[in-house]
Scaffold this motif. Structure first.
Motif, PDB file in Angstrom:
ATOM      1  N   GLU A  23      82.874  71.211  58.556  1.00 12.08           N
ATOM      2  CA  GLU A  23      83.746  71.973  57.670  1.00 12.08           C
ATOM      3  C   GLU A  23      83.874  71.242  56.337  1.00 12.08           C
ATOM      4  N   VAL A  24      83.737  71.996  55.256  1.00 11.32           N
ATOM      5  CA  VAL A  24      83.854  71.421  53.913  1.00 11.32           C
ATOM      6  C   VAL A  24      84.855  72.266  53.127  1.00 11.32           C
ATOM      7  N   HIS A  25      85.848  71.610  52.584  1.00 11.09           N
ATOM      8  CA  HIS A  25      86.844  72.318  51.770  1.00 11.09           C
ATOM      9  C   HIS A  25      86.207  72.695  50.433  1.00 11.09           C
ATOM     10  N   PRO A  26      86.482  73.882  49.912  1.00 12.11           N
ATOM     11  CA  PRO A  26      85.925  74.290  48.617  1.00 12.11           C
ATOM     12  C   PRO A  26      86.250  73.329  47.471  1.00 12.11           C
ATOM     13  N   LEU A  27      87.309  72.549  47.596  1.00 14.39           N
ATOM     14  CA  LEU A  27      87.635  71.579  46.540  1.00 14.39           C
ATOM     15  C   LEU A  27      86.548  70.526  46.359  1.00 14.39           C
ATOM     16  N   VAL A  28      85.742  70.308  47.394  1.00 13.74           N
ATOM     17  CA  VAL A  28      84.624  69.372  47.280  1.00 13.74           C
ATOM     18  C   VAL A  28      83.658  69.867  46.197  1.00 13.74           C
ATOM     19  N   VAL A  29      83.379  71.144  46.221  1.00 10.15           N
ATOM     20  CA  VAL A  29      82.491  71.741  45.218  1.00 10.15           C
ATOM     21  C   VAL A  29      83.202  71.828  43.873  1.00 10.15           C
ATOM     22  N   ARG A  30      84.430  72.281  43.893  1.00 13.11           N
ATOM     23  CA  ARG A  30      85.191  72.438  42.648  1.00 13.11           C
ATOM     24  C   ARG A  30      85.312  71.120  41.885  1.00 13.11           C
ATOM     25  N   ALA A  31      85.504  70.028  42.603  1.00  8.84           N
ATOM     26  CA  ALA A  31      85.642  68.718  41.956  1.00  8.84           C
ATOM     27  C   ALA A  31      84.403  68.362  41.150  1.00  8.84           C
ATOM     28  N   VAL A  32      83.248  68.782  41.605  1.00  8.97           N
ATOM     29  CA  VAL A  32      82.001  68.537  40.866  1.00  8.97           C
ATOM     30  C   VAL A  32      81.917  69.473  39.662  1.00  8.97           C
ATOM     31  N   MET A  33      82.240  70.733  39.881  1.00  8.80           N
ATOM     32  CA  MET A  33      82.089  71.739  38.829  1.00  8.80           C
ATOM     33  C   MET A  33      82.990  71.464  37.621  1.00  8.80           C
ATOM     34  N   VAL A  34      84.213  71.027  37.847  1.00 10.91           N
ATOM     35  CA  VAL A  34      85.143  70.820  36.732  1.00 10.91           C
ATOM     36  C   VAL A  34      84.778  69.604  35.875  1.00 10.91           C
ATOM     37  N   LYS A  35      83.891  68.772  36.358  1.00  5.48           N
ATOM     38  CA  LYS A  35      83.454  67.601  35.580  1.00  5.48           C
ATOM     39  C   LYS A  35      82.377  67.952  34.555  1.00  5.48           C
TER      40      LYS A  35
END
Length: 92
Positions: A8-20
Motif C-alpha cells: 500500500e502506498v499513500h498518494p502523498l508519496v507521489v504528491r511529495a515528488v510532484m510539488v517539488k
C-alpha cells in the motif's frame, strides 16, 4: 491508498515528488498493474527522466520495488463533465 497486492502506498508519496517540480501546474496519476502513469501539465519544459527517477525512488522507498513509472507531458487533463474537477489519482 494505492494498492499493489499487499503493498500500500499513500498518494502523498507521489504528491511529495510532484510539488517539488516548479514547472508542474497540474497532474493526474493513473495506477497501473506495476506502477503509475503520470500525465503532467507543465508551464516550462519538463525533465521527464528526472521526474520518472524521482517517482521510482519514492515508490521504492514506500515499498513498491521496481515500479513501472511513465511520465507524459500533456496539453490538458481529463475533467469530470459536470463538475470540471480533475480526478488526481485513478486506481486500477
Amino acid at each position: 491508498m494505492l494498492r499493489w497486492g499487499a503493498t500500500e502506498v499513500h498518494p502523498l508519496v507521489v504528491r511529495a515528488v510532484m510539488v517539488k517540480e516548479p514547472c508542474i501546474t497540474d497532474y493526474q496519476v493513473q495506477q497501473t498493474p506495476r506502477g503509475v502513469d503520470v500525465a503532467v501539465l507543465a508551464s516550462a519544459p519538463l525533465d521527464a527522466d528526472h521526474l520518472r527517477a524521482a517517482l521510482g525512488t519514492a515508490l521504492a522507498d514506500a515499498g513498491l520495488r521496481d515500479a513501472d513509472v511513465v511520465v507524459r507531458s500533456v496539453p490538458a487533463l481529463a475533467r469530470h463533465p459536470e463538475t470540471g474537477k480533475v480526478r488526481r489519482f485513478i486506481p486500477v
